[in-house]
Write a protein that holds these residues in place. Sequence first.
Motif, short mmCIF file in Angstrom:
data_model
loop_
_atom_site.label_atom_id
_atom_site.label_comp_id
_atom_site.label_asym_id
_atom_site.label_seq_id
_atom_site.Cartn_x
_atom_site.Cartn_y
_atom_site.Cartn_z
N PHE A 96 68.06 65.78 61.02
CA PHE A 96 66.78 65.13 60.74
C PHE A 96 67.03 63.78 60.05
O PHE A 96 67.42 63.72 58.90
CB PHE A 96 65.94 66.04 59.84
N GLY A 132 67.55 70.64 59.81
CA GLY A 132 67.53 69.67 58.72
C GLY A 132 68.67 68.69 58.79
O GLY A 132 68.49 67.49 58.51
N LEU A 135 60.93 61.32 58.75
CA LEU A 135 60.04 61.87 57.73
C LEU A 135 58.81 61.01 57.50
O LEU A 135 57.98 61.34 56.66
CB LEU A 135 60.80 62.03 56.40
N GLY A 187 60.09 59.35 54.08
CA GLY A 187 61.42 58.85 54.42
C GLY A 187 61.58 57.39 54.08
O GLY A 187 62.60 56.97 53.53
N MET A 202 67.46 67.44 54.84
CA MET A 202 66.80 66.13 54.89
C MET A 202 67.24 65.24 53.74
O MET A 202 67.53 64.04 53.92
CB MET A 202 65.28 66.32 54.84
N THR A 262 64.80 71.32 54.20
CA THR A 262 64.50 70.26 53.24
C THR A 262 65.75 69.73 52.56
O THR A 262 65.92 68.52 52.39
CB THR A 262 63.49 70.76 52.19
N ASN A 315 70.76 63.99 54.20
CA ASN A 315 70.86 62.89 55.16
C ASN A 315 70.39 61.57 54.57
O ASN A 315 70.92 60.51 54.92
CB ASN A 315 70.06 63.22 56.42
#
Length: 357
Positions: free
Chosen positions: A96, A93, A101, A105, A167, A164, A170
Amino acid sequence: MNLAEALTHPDTFPALAQPAFSGHQGILAAAASGLEAFIARQGGDPERVLGVCHIPPSLLNQPTQSLTLPGYCRVMEEAARQTGFDNFGLHYGLQFKPQQLGLLGYVGLCSATVGQALHNVAFAFPWHQHATLTRLVELEGCVRFDYQIRHGAIVSQRQDAELTMGMVLNLLRHALGPQWSPKEVHFEHPRPENWHEHCKYYDAPVYFDQPVNSLFIPRADLLRPMPESDPVLLMVMQDAMRRLNQSSQPLSVVEQARSAVRQHLPQGEPVLEQVAEALGMSGGSLQRRLGEASLNFSRLVEGVRQELATHYLAQRHLPISELAFLLGYSEVSAFSRAFRRWFGSSPRAWRQQCPPA
């Protein structure tokens, strides 16, 4: 722009939270971007991991195709097991990038501010991944981003949760800088052996055995602009996600009830009326729907407890006394009697005979 304006800008969706049960059970394959290469870098065999989980490798190269959510979660757990990399989801993750995504994303990246990005992602997430709760909760001095799978067939969720939350971290660091850290991080699962890595990568206090997976974000950070804000592209991404979900299949009432029971267990013995209310129906209606599947509420609760018991016992660092309360028992002796009735041995003997997770 104040907090309320940041979260209710005209370009965002009209609500902060999704229903507890979105009614579907898939996940867009974009969530597995780069998975094969990451498994290989950890010394694993991607084909073997995917084969065990019955997922065709070709699906991972089609970001708008759908994987089953149970299959996706199983891939993450199997990858951690086969590579011997206990913090697999955490590291996968944190590397990522939001662009990987896909549609979800870009919903975040194209928003005007960090607050709008969180709002838009929280609202759109159940279109990207079904049977999932995402929401923003306002607290004093901060907001809390919550994430929780609500699919009754999924017991092992640790790797997915850590993936998750990485993610989301980030996405926030894309606007707030690579050194930004949340105020706190919460995870539902028990504390893993190498939990110090979580504290290091989040640079924040990390708590386990919590009611829901959460990131706590200071209010002041919500007003920061997103670097690639694009309101037109945002609308295109949102519309594309809606269209992809038009053919989704609903979760059964049994699966929804299992999910509700699983969420209630850490608070104590599940009550029919409370579970029915979570599903938007009366206790009598839920009993009738379970009866149509040759089940009753007591058998459903016991089945969920059996599955969770074997899963938790495989986590060797989790004391049996804590396990009993996670399963909704007020006393360890009550859990031990139930376990012996199910499997013919005590929880401690079962743990000694079975391999760890």
